[in-house]
Motif scaffolding. Sequence first.
Motif, PDB file in Angstrom:
ATOM      1  N   ILE A 123       0.846  -1.198   0.000  1.00 52.65           N
ATOM      2  CA  ILE A 123       0.000   0.000   0.000  1.00 52.65           C
ATOM      3  C   ILE A 123       0.879   1.245   0.000  1.00 52.65           C
ATOM      4  O   ILE A 123       0.611   2.208  -0.724  1.00 52.65           O
ATOM      5  CB  ILE A 123      -0.938   0.009   1.221  1.00 52.65           C
ATOM      6  CG1 ILE A 123      -1.993  -1.090   1.087  1.00 52.65           C
ATOM      7  CG2 ILE A 123      -1.628   1.367   1.360  1.00 52.65           C
ATOM      8  CD1 ILE A 123      -2.945  -1.181   2.260  1.00 52.65           C
ATOM      9  N   ALA A 124       1.936   1.236   0.792  1.00 53.10           N
ATOM     10  CA  ALA A 124       2.856   2.371   0.824  1.00 53.10           C
ATOM     11  C   ALA A 124       3.487   2.601  -0.543  1.00 53.10           C
ATOM     12  O   ALA A 124       3.620   3.747  -1.003  1.00 53.10           O
ATOM     13  CB  ALA A 124       3.937   2.144   1.880  1.00 53.10           C
ATOM     14  N   LYS A 178       3.030   6.118  -5.850  1.00 53.73           N
ATOM     15  CA  LYS A 178       2.781   6.214  -7.291  1.00 53.73           C
ATOM     16  C   LYS A 178       1.552   7.046  -7.629  1.00 53.73           C
ATOM     17  O   LYS A 178       1.509   7.735  -8.651  1.00 53.73           O
ATOM     18  CB  LYS A 178       2.605   4.806  -7.868  1.00 53.73           C
ATOM     19  CG  LYS A 178       3.876   3.996  -7.963  1.00 53.73           C
ATOM     20  CD  LYS A 178       4.749   4.517  -9.097  1.00 53.73           C
ATOM     21  CE  LYS A 178       5.956   3.632  -9.321  1.00 53.73           C
ATOM     22  NZ  LYS A 178       6.760   4.099 -10.479  1.00 53.73           N
ATOM     23  N   LEU A 179       0.530   6.973  -6.796  1.00 57.38           N
ATOM     24  CA  LEU A 179      -0.731   7.653  -7.082  1.00 57.38           C
ATOM     25  C   LEU A 179      -1.528   7.822  -5.800  1.00 57.38           C
ATOM     26  O   LEU A 179      -1.151   7.312  -4.751  1.00 57.38           O
ATOM     27  CB  LEU A 179      -1.539   6.894  -8.129  1.00 57.38           C
ATOM     28  CG  LEU A 179      -2.194   5.558  -7.736  1.00 57.38           C
ATOM     29  CD1 LEU A 179      -3.169   5.123  -8.810  1.00 57.38           C
ATOM     30  CD2 LEU A 179      -1.173   4.453  -7.558  1.00 57.38           C
ATOM     31  N   LYS A 180      -2.625   8.525  -5.894  1.00 54.95           N
ATOM     32  CA  LYS A 180      -3.476   8.737  -4.713  1.00 54.95           C
ATOM     33  C   LYS A 180      -4.281   7.469  -4.443  1.00 54.95           C
ATOM     34  O   LYS A 180      -4.726   6.802  -5.373  1.00 54.95           O
ATOM     35  CB  LYS A 180      -4.397   9.934  -4.942  1.00 54.95           C
ATOM     36  CG  LYS A 180      -3.638  11.249  -5.133  1.00 54.95           C
ATOM     37  CD  LYS A 180      -4.589  12.374  -5.424  1.00 54.95           C
ATOM     38  CE  LYS A 180      -3.825  13.697  -5.542  1.00 54.95           C
ATOM     39  NZ  LYS A 180      -2.967  13.735  -6.761  1.00 54.95           N
ATOM     40  N   VAL A 181      -4.475   7.169  -3.171  1.00 57.25           N
ATOM     41  CA  VAL A 181      -5.146   5.924  -2.779  1.00 57.25           C
ATOM     42  C   VAL A 181      -6.304   6.214  -1.834  1.00 57.25           C
ATOM     43  O   VAL A 181      -6.164   6.991  -0.886  1.00 57.25           O
ATOM     44  CB  VAL A 181      -4.150   4.948  -2.104  1.00 57.25           C
ATOM     45  CG1 VAL A 181      -4.875   3.703  -1.603  1.00 57.25           C
ATOM     46  CG2 VAL A 181      -3.042   4.560  -3.080  1.00 57.25           C
ATOM     47  N   LEU A 239       0.585   5.109   6.194  1.00 57.69           N
ATOM     48  CA  LEU A 239       1.053   4.562   4.913  1.00 57.69           C
ATOM     49  C   LEU A 239       0.934   5.560   3.771  1.00 57.69           C
ATOM     50  O   LEU A 239       1.495   5.347   2.700  1.00 57.69           O
ATOM     51  CB  LEU A 239       0.254   3.293   4.573  1.00 57.69           C
ATOM     52  CG  LEU A 239       0.474   2.099   5.502  1.00 57.69           C
ATOM     53  CD1 LEU A 239      -0.503   0.973   5.172  1.00 57.69           C
ATOM     54  CD2 LEU A 239       1.917   1.588   5.401  1.00 57.69           C
ATOM     55  N   GLY A 240       0.200   6.651   3.993  1.00 63.37           N
ATOM     56  CA  GLY A 240       0.060   7.659   2.947  1.00 63.37           C
ATOM     57  C   GLY A 240      -1.276   7.673   2.248  1.00 63.37           C
ATOM     58  O   GLY A 240      -1.469   8.393   1.266  1.00 63.37           O
ATOM     59  N   VAL A 241      -2.235   6.873   2.736  1.00 65.70           N
ATOM     60  CA  VAL A 241      -3.575   6.859   2.152  1.00 65.70           C
ATOM     61  C   VAL A 241      -4.237   8.220   2.365  1.00 65.70           C
ATOM     62  O   VAL A 241      -4.133   8.808   3.441  1.00 65.70           O
ATOM     63  CB  VAL A 241      -4.431   5.739   2.809  1.00 65.70           C
ATOM     64  CG1 VAL A 241      -5.887   5.846   2.378  1.00 65.70           C
ATOM     65  CG2 VAL A 241      -3.854   4.382   2.432  1.00 65.70           C
TER      66      VAL A 241
END
Length: 208
Positions: free
Chosen positions: A70-71, A76-79, A97-99
């Motif tokens: 997931i990280a 790479k892109l928005k999640v 994780l950056g979500v």
Amino acid sequence: MGTPIRVAVVATFPLLHEGLVRILGEDPSLCVVPGRFTCAGLAGAADRLKLDLAVVHQPASDQPCTGDTIASLCNKLKVLILLKHYEHESVKRALELGVMGILTENVSGNTMFKAIHEVAAGGIWCDAGPQIVAAHRPVAQPSQRERDVLSLIRQGLSNRDIAARLFISERTVKSHVNRLLQKFQMKNRVQLAVYTDGVSVAQTSPHP
């Protein structure tokens, strides 16, 4: 109508994947890639597919994607992830994780569309209840200028945009952001925006 938002779906079960693709396909402003992917596979194909956003159904903490994958996908892109239900640790972990978007399985199609558009535009979407947010929010006392910056971070503005709005340098904005992260003990801007939701901010002034 502008350029469609290119979206891919990650889901464990074929029927669920098909359902999400069908629902998202009802929004004409979205271009949904129909293929089935894993998080790792999607991270590797994101550039080739020119994706803007991934919707990941994550009913368990390590399924269908691990934290590492997931990280990698978030790099790479928005999640935006769909959790089985909101709980403190799940929300906290996703943000770490950056979500940038968090919903639950029982969300309506209309809310999902709104969340996708918000996240694709650089904003943050998290419907976690106040008790979850408050449970992980340290007490801090930001200065008035830091509150101005925090208000604009919540709106999804970049450091450059905040600098232009407040008539200060981008370097100064970065300094304010770093101090806010330290004061609230957060790791990134997404956590800062979500976990400080209860911190009052005054009307942002256009002058230093």
